[in-house]
Write an enzyme that holds these catalytic residues in place. Structure first.
Site, mmCIF file in Angstrom:
data_model
loop_
_atom_site.group_PDB
_atom_site.id
_atom_site.type_symbol
_atom_site.label_atom_id
_atom_site.label_comp_id
_atom_site.label_asym_id
_atom_site.label_seq_id
_atom_site.Cartn_x
_atom_site.Cartn_y
_atom_site.Cartn_z
ATOM 1 C CB THR A 224 -0.919 0.120 1.170
ATOM 2 O OG1 THR A 224 -1.923 -1.061 1.226
ATOM 3 C CG2 THR A 224 -1.831 1.328 1.265
ATOM 4 C CB CYS B 55 -5.434 5.424 5.089
ATOM 5 S SG CYS B 55 -6.497 6.462 4.348
ATOM 6 C CG HIS C 27 -5.625 1.810 1.934
ATOM 7 N ND1 HIS C 27 -4.798 2.374 0.890
ATOM 8 C CD2 HIS C 27 -5.645 3.060 2.859
ATOM 9 C CE1 HIS C 27 -4.556 3.679 0.860
ATOM 10 N NE2 HIS C 27 -5.247 4.041 2.122
#
Lengths: 163, 207
Positions: free
Chosen positions: A24, A30, A47
């Site tokens: 990611t 996040c 995510h």
């Protein structure tokens, strides 16, 4: 065996068989959640963008919210053959990108709320959090490899660490 | 969901705001500023960074929050190199001599960058508030240097609370007259609160 890299976008959630590399890019507030079972050789990544889905209508991606992503990813792990007591978790992300002196608006601290909610949901399902790199004010890029079950965390200006 | 007429009306307001911001920046830097026509578009919150460039590109960004009659959040965002050149230009204006940015402590360059962002964003806001007849207070600016994707998480998390689409009011400013091969550009991103967006649309008579 060669590892295929899979890059997850915002709110994506995925559980796959080893060998694989789950990636990611550029996590700010996040969360990158990794769950794995080294015996069944299965790993998953989500995510997560926001702590909770309450007050929002149902049709959205389950990976978007901590309260929906955590149960969904564990369920998917079990469905693919993982055993709950063997599932371990690692988390990274949840930074606060901007700090304003004085009263900050609530949405700037969403990173910390994401971390808290993700931890709480994992604990509620009895999943051990083996390692974490959360908070601070810098973005992170993460890579989880099933060759050693380690999570590589790259932070701008701080280099790379493995947790 | 906004229709084309509403997006066009917001674009016109952003155009006035950007003109004012360009004038202020021009005065600050004693340089010509070129402005693009603003874009107002609806972008998926899941693809914000990809929509605006390379998610891993390092950017310098200044964030402010405006409260009062028209509440919104604003970000002035630049490629990191452009932010560096902007700060050098400002320091040259202030001290009358060229100072390479890597010889200046980061807290000083950050406060210079915050000052640029503050002037650009507050001028942008002034014209919107003047149009609406509202009063506003602007917060102290916050600065970040990070990946585009990480910085835009702020935008994604604001809109993510409401749905899956972000209204992006985005406009570009460029500093003219730099030596060859150098460029400075910056983007203003405005994120109106839902109530304020309603106020704006009513004032523009498109709702």
């Amino acid at each position: 065996m060669a590892e295929n890299s899979i890059v997850l976008g915002m709110a994506d959630l995925m559980v796959v068989n080893a060998p694989v590399k789950l990636v990611t890019l550029g996590l700010g507030s996040c969360i990158g959640l990794v769950v794995y079972d080294t015996f069944a050789k299965i790993a998953g990544m989500a995510h997560i963008m926001l702590p909770d889905s309450r007050g929002l209508h149902g049709s959205e991606k389950v990976g978007k919210f901590a309260d929906t992503a955590v149960p969904a990813i564990i369920e998917e792990m079990l469905r693919k053959g993982a055993s709950r007591p063997r599932i371990k978790a690692k988390i990274a992300g949840g930074a606060q990108m901007f700090s304003l002196p004085g009263a900050s608006p609530e949405f700037l601290t969403v990173g910390a709320k994401n971390v808290n909610e993700t931890r709480k949901r994992l604990q509620r399902l009895g999943i051990a959090i083996i390692a974490s790199d959360t908070g601070g004010n810098k973005g992170r890029t993460i890579e989880f490899s099933t060759s050693n079950w380690m999570l590589k965390v790259k932070t701008l200006g701080k280099g790379i660490s493995e947790i | 969901m906004l229709n084309d007429k509403q997006l066009d009306a917001i674009k016109e307001v952003a155009n006035i705001g950007t003109g004012n911001a360009a004038t202020a920046l021009s005065g600050l830097l004693s340089s010509m500023i070129h402005m693009d026509v603003p874009e107002t578009e609806l972008v998926s919150i899941y693809e914000l960074a990809e929509h605006y460039g390379d998610p891993l590109q390092t950017v310098g960004a200044v964030f402010v929050r405006s409260t009062g009659g028209f509440q919104c959040s604003l970000i002035f965002i630049q490629p990191e190199d452009d932010a560096g050149l902007m700060v050098e230009l400002l320091l040259k204006q202030q001290f009358g001599t060229y100072i390479p940015i890597n010889e200046v402590p980061q807290d000083l360059t950050d406060s210079a960058l915050a000052e640029v962002g503050n002037i650009v964003l507050s001028s942008f806001l002034n014209s919107i508030n003047m149009l609406l007849g509202t009063q506003h207070q602007i917060s102290v600016p916050g600065v970040a240097h990070d990946m585009l994707s990480s910085v835009l998480d702020v935008v994604a998390s604001i809109y993510g609370q409401m749905g899956e689409t972000a209204l992006m009011v985005n406009t570009e400013l460029k500093v003219d007259g730099l030596s060859e091969g150098k460029k400075i550009s910056g983007h203003i991103i405005m994120i109106p609160d839902p109530d304020s967006l309603g106020l704006l649309l009513r004032k523009l008579k498109v709702i």
